[in-house]
Write a protein that holds these residues in place. Structure first.
Motif, PDB file in Angstrom:
ATOM      1  N   LYS A  42      31.817  54.474  35.071  1.00  0.00           N
ATOM      2  CA  LYS A  42      33.056  55.251  35.049  1.00  0.00           C
ATOM      3  C   LYS A  42      34.266  54.349  34.852  1.00  0.00           C
ATOM      4  O   LYS A  42      35.284  54.772  34.301  1.00  0.00           O
ATOM      5  CB  LYS A  42      33.193  56.040  36.348  1.00  0.00           C
ATOM      6  N   ASP A  43      34.162  53.106  35.320  1.00  0.00           N
ATOM      7  CA  ASP A  43      35.249  52.138  35.128  1.00  0.00           C
ATOM      8  C   ASP A  43      35.376  51.685  33.680  1.00  0.00           C
ATOM      9  O   ASP A  43      36.340  51.004  33.315  1.00  0.00           O
ATOM     10  CB  ASP A  43      35.025  50.902  36.009  1.00  0.00           C
ATOM     11  N   GLY A  44      34.395  52.035  32.852  1.00  0.00           N
ATOM     12  CA  GLY A  44      34.460  51.657  31.442  1.00  0.00           C
ATOM     13  C   GLY A  44      33.430  50.650  31.005  1.00  0.00           C
ATOM     14  O   GLY A  44      33.394  50.262  29.836  1.00  0.00           O
ATOM     15  N   TYR A  45      32.587  50.203  31.914  1.00  0.00           N
ATOM     16  CA  TYR A  45      31.544  49.260  31.546  1.00  0.00           C
ATOM     17  C   TYR A  45      30.378  49.991  30.893  1.00  0.00           C
ATOM     18  O   TYR A  45      29.966  51.064  31.357  1.00  0.00           O
ATOM     19  CB  TYR A  45      31.036  48.502  32.776  1.00  0.00           C
ATOM     20  N   LEU A  46      29.867  49.416  29.817  1.00  0.00           N
ATOM     21  CA  LEU A  46      28.676  49.959  29.167  1.00  0.00           C
ATOM     22  C   LEU A  46      27.469  49.194  29.713  1.00  0.00           C
ATOM     23  O   LEU A  46      27.299  48.006  29.445  1.00  0.00           O
ATOM     24  CB  LEU A  46      28.758  49.806  27.649  1.00  0.00           C
ATOM     25  N   ILE A  47      26.662  49.888  30.498  1.00  0.00           N
ATOM     26  CA  ILE A  47      25.507  49.279  31.157  1.00  0.00           C
ATOM     27  C   ILE A  47      24.255  50.030  30.728  1.00  0.00           C
ATOM     28  O   ILE A  47      24.164  51.246  30.868  1.00  0.00           O
ATOM     29  CB  ILE A  47      25.654  49.326  32.692  1.00  0.00           C
ATOM     30  N   GLU A  48      23.318  49.295  30.183  1.00  0.00           N
ATOM     31  CA  GLU A  48      22.042  49.891  29.782  1.00  0.00           C
ATOM     32  C   GLU A  48      21.093  49.900  30.975  1.00  0.00           C
ATOM     33  O   GLU A  48      20.966  48.897  31.686  1.00  0.00           O
ATOM     34  CB  GLU A  48      21.430  49.087  28.630  1.00  0.00           C
ATOM     35  N   ILE A  64      41.445  48.169  32.595  1.00  0.00           N
ATOM     36  CA  ILE A  64      41.912  47.082  33.448  1.00  0.00           C
ATOM     37  C   ILE A  64      40.964  46.977  34.633  1.00  0.00           C
ATOM     38  O   ILE A  64      40.771  47.950  35.373  1.00  0.00           O
ATOM     39  CB  ILE A  64      43.349  47.334  33.927  1.00  0.00           C
ATOM     40  N   ILE A  65      40.353  45.818  34.795  1.00  0.00           N
ATOM     41  CA  ILE A  65      39.356  45.599  35.830  1.00  0.00           C
ATOM     42  C   ILE A  65      39.805  44.430  36.707  1.00  0.00           C
ATOM     43  O   ILE A  65      39.842  43.283  36.255  1.00  0.00           O
ATOM     44  CB  ILE A  65      37.974  45.290  35.223  1.00  0.00           C
ATOM     45  N   PRO A  66      40.159  44.686  37.976  1.00  0.00           N
ATOM     46  CA  PRO A  66      40.612  43.599  38.854  1.00  0.00           C
ATOM     47  C   PRO A  66      39.625  42.435  38.929  1.00  0.00           C
ATOM     48  O   PRO A  66      40.049  41.268  38.961  1.00  0.00           O
ATOM     49  CB  PRO A  66      40.762  44.298  40.216  1.00  0.00           C
ATOM     50  N   TYR A  67      38.328  42.732  38.932  1.00  0.00           N
ATOM     51  CA  TYR A  67      37.357  41.630  39.022  1.00  0.00           C
ATOM     52  C   TYR A  67      37.490  40.683  37.834  1.00  0.00           C
ATOM     53  O   TYR A  67      37.438  39.456  37.988  1.00  0.00           O
ATOM     54  CB  TYR A  67      35.932  42.173  39.085  1.00  0.00           C
ATOM     55  N   ASP A  68      37.656  41.251  36.631  1.00  0.00           N
ATOM     56  CA  ASP A  68      37.773  40.414  35.434  1.00  0.00           C
ATOM     57  C   ASP A  68      39.003  39.514  35.508  1.00  0.00           C
ATOM     58  O   ASP A  68      38.988  38.379  35.032  1.00  0.00           O
ATOM     59  CB  ASP A  68      37.872  41.296  34.184  1.00  0.00           C
ATOM     60  N   ILE A  69      40.078  40.022  36.098  1.00  0.00           N
ATOM     61  CA  ILE A  69      41.304  39.241  36.222  1.00  0.00           C
ATOM     62  C   ILE A  69      41.132  38.124  37.249  1.00  0.00           C
ATOM     63  O   ILE A  69      41.531  36.977  37.032  1.00  0.00           O
ATOM     64  CB  ILE A  69      42.482  40.153  36.613  1.00  0.00           C
ATOM     65  N   MET A  70      40.510  38.452  38.361  1.00  0.00           N
ATOM     66  CA  MET A  70      40.398  37.497  39.469  1.00  0.00           C
ATOM     67  C   MET A  70      39.273  36.485  39.282  1.00  0.00           C
ATOM     68  O   MET A  70      39.299  35.420  39.890  1.00  0.00           O
ATOM     69  CB  MET A  70      40.193  38.256  40.776  1.00  0.00           C
ATOM     70  N   ASN A  71      38.302  36.817  38.432  1.00  0.00           N
ATOM     71  CA  ASN A  71      37.167  35.923  38.232  1.00  0.00           C
ATOM     72  C   ASN A  71      37.634  34.601  37.600  1.00  0.00           C
ATOM     73  O   ASN A  71      38.186  34.579  36.510  1.00  0.00           O
ATOM     74  CB  ASN A  71      36.127  36.594  37.333  1.00  0.00           C
ATOM     75  N   SER A 127      55.279  54.701  30.391  1.00  0.00           N
ATOM     76  CA  SER A 127      54.102  53.914  30.781  1.00  0.00           C
ATOM     77  C   SER A 127      52.839  54.723  30.548  1.00  0.00           C
ATOM     78  O   SER A 127      52.270  55.315  31.466  1.00  0.00           O
ATOM     79  CB  SER A 127      54.216  53.499  32.257  1.00  0.00           C
ATOM     80  N   LEU A 128      52.407  54.780  29.305  1.00  0.00           N
ATOM     81  CA  LEU A 128      51.273  55.613  28.922  1.00  0.00           C
ATOM     82  C   LEU A 128      49.943  54.987  29.339  1.00  0.00           C
ATOM     83  O   LEU A 128      49.814  53.766  29.398  1.00  0.00           O
ATOM     84  CB  LEU A 128      51.284  55.827  27.403  1.00  0.00           C
ATOM     85  N   PRO A 129      48.921  55.820  29.605  1.00  0.00           N
ATOM     86  CA  PRO A 129      47.607  55.288  29.998  1.00  0.00           C
ATOM     87  C   PRO A 129      46.908  54.596  28.835  1.00  0.00           C
ATOM     88  O   PRO A 129      47.039  55.009  27.673  1.00  0.00           O
ATOM     89  CB  PRO A 129      46.838  56.535  30.443  1.00  0.00           C
ATOM     90  N   ASN A 130      46.170  53.533  29.147  1.00  0.00           N
ATOM     91  CA  ASN A 130      45.384  52.766  28.178  1.00  0.00           C
ATOM     92  C   ASN A 130      46.229  52.097  27.099  1.00  0.00           C
ATOM     93  O   ASN A 130      45.699  51.633  26.091  1.00  0.00           O
ATOM     94  CB  ASN A 130      44.331  53.654  27.492  1.00  0.00           C
TER      95      ASN A 130
END
Length: 327
Positions: A42-48, A64-71, A127-130
Protein backbone atom coordinates in the motif's frame (compact mmCIF):
# COMPACT_ATOMS: atom_id res chain seq x y z
CA UNK A 1 8.46 -4.22 12.41
CA UNK A 2 7.27 -3.16 8.94
CA UNK A 3 10.43 -1.17 8.27
CA UNK A 4 12.66 -3.92 9.62
CA UNK A 5 11.10 -6.27 7.07
CA UNK A 6 11.56 -3.58 4.43
CA UNK A 7 15.23 -3.23 5.34
CA UNK A 8 15.78 -6.95 4.72
CA UNK A 9 13.95 -6.80 1.40
CA UNK A 10 15.94 -3.71 0.34
CA UNK A 11 19.24 -5.37 1.20
CA UNK A 12 18.21 -8.35 -0.94
CA UNK A 13 16.43 -6.40 -3.66
CA UNK A 14 15.48 -8.66 -6.55
CA UNK A 15 16.10 -11.84 -4.53
CA UNK A 16 13.44 -13.90 -2.76
CA UNK A 17 13.51 -14.12 1.03
CA UNK A 18 11.61 -17.12 2.34
CA UNK A 19 8.78 -16.80 4.81
CA UNK A 20 10.66 -19.15 7.10
CA UNK A 21 13.63 -16.79 7.31
CA UNK A 22 11.34 -13.85 8.04
CA UNK A 23 9.40 -15.84 10.66
CA UNK A 24 12.58 -16.88 12.45
CA UNK A 25 14.23 -13.48 12.14
CA UNK A 26 11.36 -11.59 13.74
CA UNK A 27 9.79 -14.39 15.78
CA UNK A 28 6.30 -13.77 14.38
CA UNK A 29 3.73 -15.82 12.46
CA UNK A 30 3.42 -16.01 8.69
CA UNK A 31 0.11 -14.16 9.01
CA UNK A 32 1.87 -11.25 10.70
CA UNK A 33 4.55 -11.14 7.98
CA UNK A 34 1.82 -11.23 5.33
CA UNK A 35 0.03 -8.31 7.03
CA UNK A 36 3.17 -6.13 6.98
CA UNK A 37 3.95 -7.09 3.38
CA UNK A 38 0.47 -5.85 2.39
CA UNK A 39 1.09 -2.58 4.24
CA UNK A 40 4.32 -2.12 2.30
CA UNK A 41 2.46 -2.75 -0.94
CA UNK A 42 0.00 0.00 0.00
CA UNK A 43 2.98 2.29 0.59
CA UNK A 44 3.87 1.85 -3.08
CA UNK A 45 6.38 -0.98 -2.97
CA UNK A 46 6.06 -3.65 -5.64
CA UNK A 47 6.68 -6.95 -3.86
CA UNK A 48 6.37 -10.30 -5.57
CA UNK A 49 4.94 -13.07 -3.40
CA UNK A 50 5.43 -16.81 -3.84
CA UNK A 51 4.08 -19.55 -1.59
CA UNK A 52 7.27 -21.55 -2.16
CA UNK A 53 9.94 -18.83 -2.44
CA UNK A 54 8.68 -16.09 -0.13
CA UNK A 55 8.87 -12.38 -0.95
CA UNK A 56 10.96 -10.32 -3.35
CA UNK A 57 11.18 -6.53 -3.61
CA UNK A 58 11.10 -5.35 -7.22
CA UNK A 59 10.74 -1.57 -6.99
CA UNK A 60 8.51 1.14 -5.57
CA UNK A 61 6.45 3.86 -7.18
CA UNK A 62 6.73 7.59 -6.61
CA UNK A 63 6.15 7.50 -2.85
CA UNK A 64 7.87 9.26 0.01
CA UNK A 65 9.22 6.56 2.31
CA UNK A 66 10.85 7.62 5.62
CA UNK A 67 12.94 4.44 5.72
CA UNK A 68 14.49 5.22 2.33
CA UNK A 69 15.41 8.71 3.53
CA UNK A 70 16.86 7.59 6.85
CA UNK A 71 18.70 4.54 5.52
CA UNK A 72 22.44 5.40 5.61
CA UNK A 73 21.64 9.04 6.34
CA UNK A 74 25.00 10.14 7.68
CA UNK A 75 23.97 13.25 9.60
CA UNK A 76 24.52 14.14 13.24
CA UNK A 77 21.68 16.60 13.88
CA UNK A 78 19.21 16.67 11.02
CA UNK A 79 16.85 13.83 10.10
CA UNK A 80 17.17 11.48 13.04
CA UNK A 81 13.39 11.49 13.42
CA UNK A 82 11.14 11.65 10.33
CA UNK A 83 7.37 11.87 10.68
CA UNK A 84 5.35 11.36 7.50
CA UNK A 85 1.71 12.12 6.64
CA UNK A 86 -0.18 11.28 3.47
CA UNK A 87 -2.19 14.47 3.98
CA UNK A 88 -2.00 17.32 6.48
CA UNK A 89 -3.01 20.97 6.71
CA UNK A 90 0.57 22.25 6.89
CA UNK A 91 3.87 20.75 7.99
CA UNK A 92 4.78 24.02 9.73
CA UNK A 93 1.48 24.06 11.63
CA UNK A 94 1.90 20.40 12.63
CA UNK A 95 5.48 21.12 13.74
CA UNK A 96 4.23 23.79 16.14
CA UNK A 97 1.72 21.36 17.63
CA UNK A 98 4.29 18.61 18.05
CA UNK A 99 6.83 20.97 19.60
CA UNK A 100 4.45 21.32 22.53
CA UNK A 101 5.04 17.62 23.18
CA UNK A 102 8.81 18.02 23.14
CA UNK A 103 9.67 17.25 19.51
CA UNK A 104 13.47 17.00 19.33
CA UNK A 105 15.80 19.16 17.27
CA UNK A 106 16.50 17.83 13.80
CA UNK A 107 13.06 16.22 13.47
CA UNK A 108 11.49 16.35 10.03
CA UNK A 109 7.76 16.59 9.26
CA UNK A 110 6.91 15.55 5.68
CA UNK A 111 3.55 15.39 3.91
CA UNK A 112 2.60 14.12 0.47
CA UNK A 113 -0.20 16.69 0.37
CA UNK A 114 -0.93 19.92 2.26
CA UNK A 115 -4.42 21.37 2.39
CA UNK A 116 -3.33 24.69 3.88
CA UNK A 117 0.28 25.14 2.82
CA UNK A 118 1.56 28.69 3.08
CA UNK A 119 4.49 30.62 1.69
CA UNK A 120 5.94 34.00 2.58
CA UNK A 121 3.52 36.89 3.14
CA UNK A 122 0.83 34.32 4.00
CA UNK A 123 0.38 33.31 0.37
CA UNK A 124 -1.28 29.98 -0.42
CA UNK A 125 1.19 27.31 -1.55
CA UNK A 126 -0.44 24.68 -3.78
CA UNK A 127 0.79 21.37 -2.34
CA UNK A 128 -0.58 18.66 -4.60
CA UNK A 129 -0.20 14.93 -3.80
CA UNK A 130 2.60 12.96 -5.53
CA UNK A 131 3.86 16.21 -7.06
CA UNK A 132 6.25 17.86 -4.64
CA UNK A 133 8.29 17.93 -1.48
CA UNK A 134 6.50 19.58 1.43
CA UNK A 135 8.47 19.41 4.67
CA UNK A 136 9.55 21.24 7.81
CA UNK A 137 12.79 21.01 9.78
CA UNK A 138 12.76 21.56 13.55
CA UNK A 139 15.70 23.51 15.00
CA UNK A 140 16.58 24.65 18.51
CA UNK A 141 19.77 26.66 17.95
CA UNK A 142 21.66 28.33 20.78
CA UNK A 143 22.41 31.54 18.90
CA UNK A 144 21.39 35.19 18.98
CA UNK A 145 18.04 36.07 17.45
CA UNK A 146 19.86 38.23 14.90
CA UNK A 147 21.55 35.10 13.55
CA UNK A 148 18.30 33.44 12.49
CA UNK A 149 18.40 35.19 9.11
CA UNK A 150 21.44 33.06 8.31
CA UNK A 151 19.39 29.89 8.82
CA UNK A 152 17.18 31.08 5.98
CA UNK A 153 20.24 31.63 3.76
CA UNK A 154 21.68 28.26 4.80
CA UNK A 155 18.45 26.47 3.87
CA UNK A 156 18.53 27.95 0.39
CA UNK A 157 22.14 26.81 0.04
CA UNK A 158 21.25 23.27 1.16
CA UNK A 159 18.46 22.99 -1.41
CA UNK A 160 20.58 24.42 -4.23
CA UNK A 161 23.52 22.12 -3.43
CA UNK A 162 21.23 19.07 -3.17
CA UNK A 163 19.66 19.76 -6.56
CA UNK A 164 23.10 20.21 -8.06
CA UNK A 165 24.26 16.92 -6.56
CA UNK A 166 21.14 14.86 -7.42
CA UNK A 167 20.14 16.30 -10.77
CA UNK A 168 23.32 17.99 -12.04
CA UNK A 169 21.61 21.36 -12.39
CA UNK A 170 22.66 24.72 -10.96
CA UNK A 171 19.72 26.50 -9.39
CA UNK A 172 19.93 30.18 -8.50
CA UNK A 173 18.98 31.82 -5.21
CA UNK A 174 16.93 35.00 -5.30
CA UNK A 175 17.42 36.87 -2.02
CA UNK A 176 16.86 35.74 0.53
CA UNK A 177 15.66 32.19 -0.12
CA UNK A 178 13.69 31.57 -3.32
CA UNK A 179 15.21 28.87 -5.53
CA UNK A 180 14.88 29.59 -9.24
CA UNK A 181 15.40 27.64 -12.44
CA UNK A 182 15.18 29.50 -15.73
CA UNK A 183 14.19 32.59 -13.69
CA UNK A 184 11.10 30.75 -12.41
CA UNK A 185 10.43 29.67 -8.85
CA UNK A 186 10.89 25.98 -8.12
CA UNK A 187 11.25 26.14 -4.33
CA UNK A 188 10.07 28.41 -1.54
CA UNK A 189 11.32 28.53 2.04
CA UNK A 190 9.41 29.84 5.05
CA UNK A 191 11.24 30.31 8.35
CA UNK A 192 9.20 30.78 11.53
CA UNK A 193 10.56 31.39 15.02
CA UNK A 194 9.45 31.40 18.63
CA UNK A 195 11.68 33.40 20.96
CA UNK A 196 11.82 35.18 24.29
CA UNK A 197 14.17 37.92 25.43
CA UNK A 198 17.66 36.62 24.74
CA UNK A 199 16.51 33.07 23.96
CA UNK A 200 15.25 31.16 20.92
CA UNK A 201 12.68 28.49 21.75
CA UNK A 202 12.63 26.98 18.27
CA UNK A 203 12.95 27.68 14.58
CA UNK A 204 10.81 25.90 11.98
CA UNK A 205 12.11 25.87 8.43
CA UNK A 206 9.40 25.02 5.89
CA UNK A 207 10.52 23.88 2.44
CA UNK A 208 8.24 23.49 -0.58
CA UNK A 209 9.62 22.16 -3.87
CA UNK A 210 7.70 21.70 -7.12
CA UNK A 211 8.92 18.32 -8.34
CA UNK A 212 6.53 16.77 -10.86
CA UNK A 213 4.09 19.59 -11.56
CA UNK A 214 2.83 20.11 -15.09
CA UNK A 215 2.10 23.66 -16.19
CA UNK A 216 -1.63 23.24 -15.63
CA UNK A 217 -1.01 22.20 -12.02
CA UNK A 218 -0.07 25.77 -11.10
CA UNK A 219 -2.63 28.44 -10.21
CA UNK A 220 -3.30 30.98 -12.94
CA UNK A 221 -1.70 33.82 -11.02
CA UNK A 222 1.68 32.06 -10.85
CA UNK A 223 1.62 29.85 -13.95
CA UNK A 224 4.18 32.04 -15.74
CA UNK A 225 6.42 32.45 -12.68
CA UNK A 226 6.62 28.87 -11.39
CA UNK A 227 8.33 25.75 -12.68
CA UNK A 228 8.86 22.16 -11.54
CA UNK A 229 12.01 20.08 -11.55
CA UNK A 230 10.45 17.70 -14.05
CA UNK A 231 9.52 20.50 -16.46
CA UNK A 232 12.99 22.00 -16.24
CA UNK A 233 14.73 18.67 -16.84
CA UNK A 234 12.52 18.08 -19.89
CA UNK A 235 13.41 21.55 -21.19
CA UNK A 236 17.16 20.90 -20.98
CA UNK A 237 16.76 17.34 -22.32
CA UNK A 238 18.04 15.79 -19.11
CA UNK A 239 17.21 12.20 -18.19
CA UNK A 240 18.16 12.36 -14.52
CA UNK A 241 15.85 10.27 -12.31
CA UNK A 242 13.48 12.27 -10.12
CA UNK A 243 13.25 10.41 -6.82
CA UNK A 244 11.78 12.54 -4.04
CA UNK A 245 13.35 10.35 -1.37
CA UNK A 246 16.82 10.90 -2.82
CA UNK A 247 16.28 14.65 -3.11
CA UNK A 248 15.02 14.94 0.48
CA UNK A 249 17.90 12.84 1.76
CA UNK A 250 20.46 15.06 0.07
CA UNK A 251 18.79 18.23 1.34
CA UNK A 252 19.06 16.89 4.88
CA UNK A 253 22.72 15.99 4.37
CA UNK A 254 23.57 19.42 2.98
CA UNK A 255 21.51 21.21 5.63
CA UNK A 256 23.23 19.28 8.40
CA UNK A 257 26.55 20.57 7.07
CA UNK A 258 25.62 24.25 6.70
CA UNK A 259 23.66 24.33 9.96
CA UNK A 260 26.86 23.37 11.79
CA UNK A 261 28.53 26.43 10.25
CA UNK A 262 25.89 28.57 11.96
CA UNK A 263 26.22 26.80 15.31
CA UNK A 264 30.01 27.22 15.20
CA UNK A 265 29.68 30.88 14.09
CA UNK A 266 31.43 30.28 10.75
CA UNK A 267 29.09 32.75 9.12
CA UNK A 268 31.49 33.87 6.40
CA UNK A 269 31.24 30.39 4.85
CA UNK A 270 27.46 30.76 4.63
CA UNK A 271 27.71 34.19 3.01
CA UNK A 272 30.40 33.11 0.52
CA UNK A 273 28.47 30.02 -0.59
CA UNK A 274 25.22 31.99 -0.85
CA UNK A 275 26.91 34.53 -3.11
CA UNK A 276 28.04 31.71 -5.41
CA UNK A 277 24.42 30.70 -6.03
CA UNK A 278 22.97 34.24 -6.00
CA UNK A 279 21.11 35.52 -9.04
CA UNK A 280 20.29 38.77 -7.23
CA UNK A 281 23.64 40.47 -6.77
CA UNK A 282 24.66 42.78 -9.59
CA UNK A 283 21.12 43.08 -10.96
CA UNK A 284 18.55 45.86 -10.96
CA UNK A 285 15.73 45.04 -8.57
CA UNK A 286 12.52 46.32 -7.06
CA UNK A 287 12.15 45.66 -3.34
CA UNK A 288 8.81 45.99 -1.56
CA UNK A 289 8.21 45.90 2.18
CA UNK A 290 5.23 46.55 4.41
CA UNK A 291 5.63 50.31 4.27
CA UNK A 292 8.12 50.93 1.49
CA UNK A 293 9.01 50.37 -2.14
CA UNK A 294 12.42 51.01 -3.69
CA UNK A 295 14.21 50.54 -6.99
CA UNK A 296 17.94 50.02 -7.19
CA UNK A 297 20.79 47.61 -7.82
CA UNK A 298 21.67 44.77 -5.44
CA UNK A 299 25.39 45.15 -4.79
CA UNK A 300 26.21 42.97 -1.79
CA UNK A 301 25.03 40.96 1.18
CA UNK A 302 26.32 41.70 4.69
CA UNK A 303 27.66 39.14 7.14
CA UNK A 304 24.28 39.39 8.88
CA UNK A 305 22.46 38.40 5.68
CA UNK A 306 21.14 41.87 4.89
CA UNK A 307 20.83 42.83 1.24
CA UNK A 308 22.80 45.95 0.30
CA UNK A 309 21.12 48.00 -2.43
CA UNK A 310 22.31 51.08 -4.26
CA UNK A 311 19.07 52.96 -4.81
CA UNK A 312 18.28 54.84 -7.98
CA UNK A 313 18.98 58.14 -6.18
CA UNK A 314 22.55 56.96 -5.46
CA UNK A 315 22.10 56.25 -1.74
CA UNK A 316 23.00 52.91 -0.14
CA UNK A 317 20.43 51.06 1.96
CA UNK A 318 20.43 47.69 3.74
CA UNK A 319 17.36 45.44 3.92
CA UNK A 320 16.75 42.58 6.35
CA UNK A 321 13.50 41.51 4.65
CA UNK A 322 11.31 42.35 1.73
CA UNK A 323 9.87 41.00 -1.51
CA UNK A 324 12.13 41.56 -4.49
CA UNK A 325 11.70 41.20 -8.21
CA UNK A 326 14.41 41.36 -10.85
CA UNK A 327 13.91 44.30 -13.20
Amino acid sequence: MKYKILELLCNKKGVFISSKILNEKFNVTRTTIWKYINELKKDGYLIESSSKKGYKLLYYQNKIIPYDIMNNLNTTIIGKNIIYYDEIDSTNIESKKMLQDGLEEGSIIIADKQTNGRGRMGRLWHSLPNKGIWMSIILKPVICIEEVQKITLATAIAVAKALEKCLKIKAGIKWPNDILLDDKKVCGILTEMSAEVGRINYVIVGIGINVKHKKDDFAKDIIDRAISLESYLEKINSYEILDRNVIIKNILIEFDRVYKYILSFQTKKIIDIWKWYSITLGRDIKIIGENYKYNGRAINITNEGKLVVKLDDGSIKEFISGEISIR
